[in-house]
Structure formats: structure tokens, C-alpha cells
Scaffold this motif. Structure first.
Motif, mmCIF file in Angstrom:
data_model
loop_
_atom_site.group_PDB
_atom_site.id
_atom_site.type_symbol
_atom_site.label_atom_id
_atom_site.label_comp_id
_atom_site.label_asym_id
_atom_site.label_seq_id
_atom_site.Cartn_x
_atom_site.Cartn_y
_atom_site.Cartn_z
ATOM 1 N N LYS A 70 0.834 -1.203 0.000
ATOM 2 C CA LYS A 70 0.000 0.000 0.000
ATOM 3 C C LYS A 70 0.869 1.254 0.000
ATOM 4 C CE LYS A 70 -3.995 2.096 0.183
ATOM 5 N NZ LYS A 70 -4.956 2.015 -0.942
ATOM 6 N N GLU A 73 2.161 1.775 -3.485
ATOM 7 C CA GLU A 73 1.087 2.319 -4.321
ATOM 8 C C GLU A 73 0.903 3.813 -4.049
ATOM 9 O OE1 GLU A 73 -3.779 1.898 -4.742
ATOM 10 O OE2 GLU A 73 -2.625 0.321 -3.729
ATOM 11 N N GLN A 77 1.545 6.956 -6.679
ATOM 12 C CA GLN A 77 0.509 7.946 -6.973
ATOM 13 C C GLN A 77 1.086 9.359 -6.847
ATOM 14 O OE1 GLN A 77 -2.582 6.905 -4.186
ATOM 15 N NE2 GLN A 77 -3.498 5.388 -5.554
#
Length: 215
Positions: A70, A73, A77
Motif C-alpha cells: 500500500k 502504491e 501515486q
């Protein structure tokens, strides 16, 4: 011409602070009649100078209690957002945690030389673009040179405690005022805009502040 002061409470190690500043610049381009005096104010995400540097992904995973997948990720982003804003975040996943107190001392000095933003941007580039440790004095001096500041003066500051009290007092001031996350934009020492808002939201917020202030 309308004038205002914008104090940006931020840390060199804060990716959203770099994004927030770039978005602010876009917002200000949409407000050509606004003359903004921008000053950077100190905040430390990792205030322990004796902490052992850690790889950023496991460090953030531990800090926020989320899986490393996570975190990766989340970082990618931010890299995509940065690319859209022409900010170099190419090596942000390779960086280590670090203490930025000495960087903040140099930023206080750079403020007296009207080079604070230039140094801040050089530090962002070193940390997120090149994964250099911005607690390393050699790296700090490289950033000073890129900002066209006096490297010998900067070296003497780093070898002393100059500006240490000023940084501590500044951190205390904003923490006492309730600033617990960054970036925080303090407008005319009265109004708070929290987080790296989208440019359109910043334009709207700044226009509202001007209307309230001038009413």
C-alpha cells in the motif's frame, strides 16, 4: 495590486509539501493581481537526530500501520502527481528517512539572503529526485551551491549552532498554534489552508480570504 503573506509550514522530507508548493504556484498564476510574499517555516517529520536512517517504504509502513504494498502504491501515486507538475520524484522510493534540522537552519539563513525558496527547491530535488540524504552536510552544501548561496558561510553555519534557536522557536510557535501536519499555508498570519490542495481549490480559498480581509 493585492498583497498577502503566505507562510508555508513544511518539511524538506515532505513530498506533499513539494506538491503543495507547485500547486500554489499554479494558483497564483491564475491570480495575476495578487502579490504573494512566501516564506518557508520549519516542521520536522522525523525530529530525532539520533534515529537510524531507514528505507522509506518499511519506515512508512511501520509509522502508518499499513502494508508495504500500500505504501508503494501511495508513493507511485505521488510520483504521478509530481510528474504532472514537472517535479522530479524519480527516486523517492529509494530515499532513507532522515532528520532535517540542519536543513531548516540553512533555510533560515537563506531567508536573510532572499534565497529561501531556491534552497528549498534544491533540497526537494536532492531528496525526492536523487534520493540523497539531506542530513548529510556534503549534500546540504551541494544544495547551497545550486541555490547560488555562499558555501563557505553555509559550512560555518553547519559547524556551529547558528539559527538553531530560531528554528526551535518557529517549530514551537506553529505546533502551539495547532499545526500538526504539513503542508500548512498560513495567510497573513490569520487564515489556514491545510494540505496540498488542488490549484482550483487554492484559488477559491485565496479569493475568499481576500474578500473576508478586505470587507
Amino acid at each position: 495590486m493585492t498583497t498577502m503573506t503566505i507562510d508555508i509550514v513544511s518539511d524538506v522530507a515532505c513530498p506533499w509539501c513539494a506538491i503543495g508548493y507547485a500547486r500554489l504556484q499554479q494558483a497564483l498564476k491564475s491570480l495575476p493581481d495578487l502579490d504573494a510574499d512566501i516564506q518557508w517555516r520549519a516542521f520536522e517529520l522525523n525530529p530525532d537526530p539520533d534515529a537510524t536512517p531507514q528505507a522509506i517504504t518499511p519506515a512508512l509502513s511501520q509509522k502508518y500501520g499499513m502494508p508495504e504494498s500500500k505504501v508503494r502504491e501511495w508513493q507511485r501515486q505521488m510520483m504521478d502527481i509530481a510528474a504532472e507538475l514537472n517535479i522530479n520524484f524519480d527516486k523517492m522510493e529509494q530515499r532513507l528517512t532522515c532528520n532535517t534540522f540542519d536543513a531548516h537552519r540553512l533555510l533560515k539563513w537563506a531567508q536573510t539572503q532572499q534565497k529561501q525558496t531556491a534552497l528549498k527547491l534544491a533540497l526537494f530535488e536532492a531528496y525526492f529526485g536523487q534520493a540523497k540524504s539531506v542530513d548529510d552536510h556534503r549534500v546540504l552544501l551541494e544544495c547551497v551551491e545550486q541555490a547560488e548561496l555562499d558555501t563557505q558561510k553555509a559550512k560555518s553555519i553547519l559547524e556551529s549552532d547558528q539559527f538553531a534557536q530560531a528554528v526551535r522557536e518557529e517549530e514551537h510557535t506553529y505546533q502551539s498554534a495547532g499545526v500538526s501536519s504539513v503542508p500548512a499555508f498560513i495567510i497573513d498570519q490569520q487564515f489556514l489552508i491545510s494540505g496540498a490542495q488542488e490549484p482550483a481549490n487554492l484559488v477559491s480559498a485565496l479569493q475568499d480570504i481576500i474578500a473576508k480581509r478586505d470587507s
